[in-house]
Motif scaffolding. Structure first.
Motif, short mmCIF file in Angstrom:
data_model
loop_
_atom_site.label_atom_id
_atom_site.label_comp_id
_atom_site.label_asym_id
_atom_site.label_seq_id
_atom_site.Cartn_x
_atom_site.Cartn_y
_atom_site.Cartn_z
N GLU A 59 48.71 18.77 46.55
CA GLU A 59 48.18 18.50 45.22
C GLU A 59 46.75 19.00 45.07
OE1 GLU A 59 49.11 15.06 46.63
OE2 GLU A 59 51.20 15.50 46.27
N LEU A 60 46.05 19.22 46.18
CA LEU A 60 44.66 19.67 46.11
C LEU A 60 44.60 21.14 45.72
CD1 LEU A 60 43.11 18.06 49.28
CD2 LEU A 60 42.84 17.32 46.94
N LYS A 61 43.58 21.48 44.93
CA LYS A 61 43.36 22.88 44.58
C LYS A 61 41.86 23.09 44.47
CE LYS A 61 44.95 26.47 41.52
NZ LYS A 61 45.75 26.79 40.36
N CYS A 62 41.35 24.00 45.27
CA CYS A 62 39.92 24.27 45.29
C CYS A 62 39.49 24.92 43.98
CB CYS A 62 39.60 25.19 46.47
SG CYS A 62 37.86 25.64 46.58
N ASP A 63 38.38 24.44 43.42
CA ASP A 63 37.87 24.97 42.17
C ASP A 63 37.15 26.30 42.38
OD1 ASP A 63 37.32 24.90 39.42
OD2 ASP A 63 35.32 24.06 39.78
N LYS A 64 36.79 26.62 43.64
CA LYS A 64 36.05 27.85 43.92
C LYS A 64 36.97 29.02 44.25
CE LYS A 64 32.13 25.25 45.76
NZ LYS A 64 31.38 24.96 46.99
N CYS A 65 38.03 28.77 45.05
CA CYS A 65 38.89 29.88 45.47
C CYS A 65 40.37 29.64 45.18
CB CYS A 65 38.71 30.13 46.97
SG CYS A 65 39.42 28.84 48.01
N ARG B 19 28.18 25.34 43.59
CA ARG B 19 28.37 26.29 42.50
C ARG B 19 27.02 26.58 41.85
NH1 ARG B 19 32.52 28.36 40.12
NH2 ARG B 19 34.03 27.00 41.08
N ASP B 20 26.84 27.83 41.42
CA ASP B 20 25.57 28.20 40.77
C ASP B 20 25.36 27.35 39.52
OD1 ASP B 20 25.11 30.15 42.64
OD2 ASP B 20 26.05 31.74 41.45
N ASP B 21 24.09 27.22 39.13
CA ASP B 21 23.74 26.38 37.99
C ASP B 21 23.45 27.24 36.77
OD1 ASP B 21 23.27 24.06 36.61
OD2 ASP B 21 21.16 23.94 37.20
N HIS B 22 24.49 27.84 36.21
CA HIS B 22 24.35 28.54 34.95
C HIS B 22 25.63 28.28 34.13
CE1 HIS B 22 27.00 31.82 36.35
NE2 HIS B 22 26.34 31.73 37.48
N ASP C 199 28.13 29.90 32.78
CA ASP C 199 29.42 30.46 33.15
C ASP C 199 30.02 29.76 34.36
OD1 ASP C 199 29.39 32.27 31.11
OD2 ASP C 199 28.50 33.88 32.31
N ALA C 200 29.18 29.33 35.28
CA ALA C 200 29.68 28.68 36.48
C ALA C 200 30.04 27.22 36.22
CB ALA C 200 28.63 28.76 37.58
N ARG C 201 29.29 26.57 35.34
CA ARG C 201 29.55 25.15 35.10
C ARG C 201 30.77 24.93 34.23
NH1 ARG C 201 23.79 24.84 34.18
NH2 ARG C 201 24.34 25.07 32.01
N ASN C 202 30.97 25.76 33.24
CA ASN C 202 32.05 25.56 32.28
C ASN C 202 33.26 26.41 32.63
OD1 ASN C 202 30.30 23.90 30.89
ND2 ASN C 202 29.50 25.58 29.65
N ARG C 203 33.67 26.36 33.84
CA ARG C 203 34.78 27.20 34.27
C ARG C 203 36.10 26.51 33.94
NH1 ARG C 203 37.94 27.62 39.02
NH2 ARG C 203 38.75 29.71 39.25
N ALA C 204 36.86 27.15 33.09
CA ALA C 204 38.22 26.68 32.83
C ALA C 204 39.13 27.43 33.80
CB ALA C 204 38.62 26.99 31.39
N PRO C 205 40.12 26.77 34.33
CA PRO C 205 40.93 27.42 35.35
C PRO C 205 41.77 28.57 34.82
CG PRO C 205 41.80 25.25 34.83
CD PRO C 205 40.53 25.41 34.08
N HIS C 206 41.26 29.75 34.95
CA HIS C 206 41.97 31.00 34.67
C HIS C 206 42.54 31.11 33.25
CE1 HIS C 206 41.54 31.80 38.86
NE2 HIS C 206 42.20 30.73 39.18
N GLU C 207 41.87 30.56 32.29
CA GLU C 207 42.38 30.72 30.92
C GLU C 207 42.08 32.12 30.44
OE1 GLU C 207 41.17 27.73 28.19
OE2 GLU C 207 41.74 26.12 29.54
#
Length: 148
Positions: free
Chosen positions: A91-97, A113-116, A118-126
């Motif tokens: 059930e686990l899925k890494c948000d980075k890779c 994760r970088d603090d900008h 684009d990095a903070r508001n990452r939607a999973p592959h939309e």
């Protein structure tokens, strides 16, 4: 110079035969004479033959008794055991890779994760893999490379 090189090569081959190295039987006096005659620099060629024979003798001395010679290795492939994964990692899925592990335990991206934005508001592959809308190229042309 050619005679000296031939003697050095014959001595190295004789040492390999005495050590029981397999595959040196076809290096006879005729081969040595022909090789020295063809070599542009017989001394260098003799150096290389001596080095190769010394490596074979060393490998022969390191190999355990009853093992097969290097000239005819027996290769066996065994299936690698699959790592055991607990049911909770599915059930686990890494948000980075996107790997099957917790984001904090990512083996590929160690830092935070970088603090900008684009990095903070990452939607999973939309939007990835979509057709990109109805973009139409109206004018196009080739661009020549610099200097070409």
């Amino acid at each position: 110079a050619r005679d000296k090189a031939a003697r050095r090569m014959e001595a190295a081959i004789a040492r390999a035969r005495a050590a029981g190295v397999a595959g040196v039987d076809h290096y006879d006096a005729a081969w040595v004479a022909d090789s020295v005659k063809k070599a542009s620099c017989p001394e260098t060629f003799a150096d290389r033959v001596e080095s190769a024979m010394a490596k074979r003798v060393e490998a022969q001395s390191r190999s355990p008794a009853g093992s097969r010679p290097l000239a005819s290795p027996r290769v066996t492939f065994t299936e690698r055991p699959k790592p055991k994964t607990p049911a909770s990692t599915k059930e686990l899925k890494c948000d980075k890779c996107d790997g099957p592990h917790a984001t904090e335990d990512c083996p590929f991206f160690k830092g935070d994760r970088d603090d900008h934005p684009d990095a903070r508001n990452r939607a999973p592959h939309e939007g990835l893999g979509s057709d990109g809308g109805r973009a139409v190229l109206r004018q196009g042309g080739g661009v020549r490379p610099p200097g070409g």
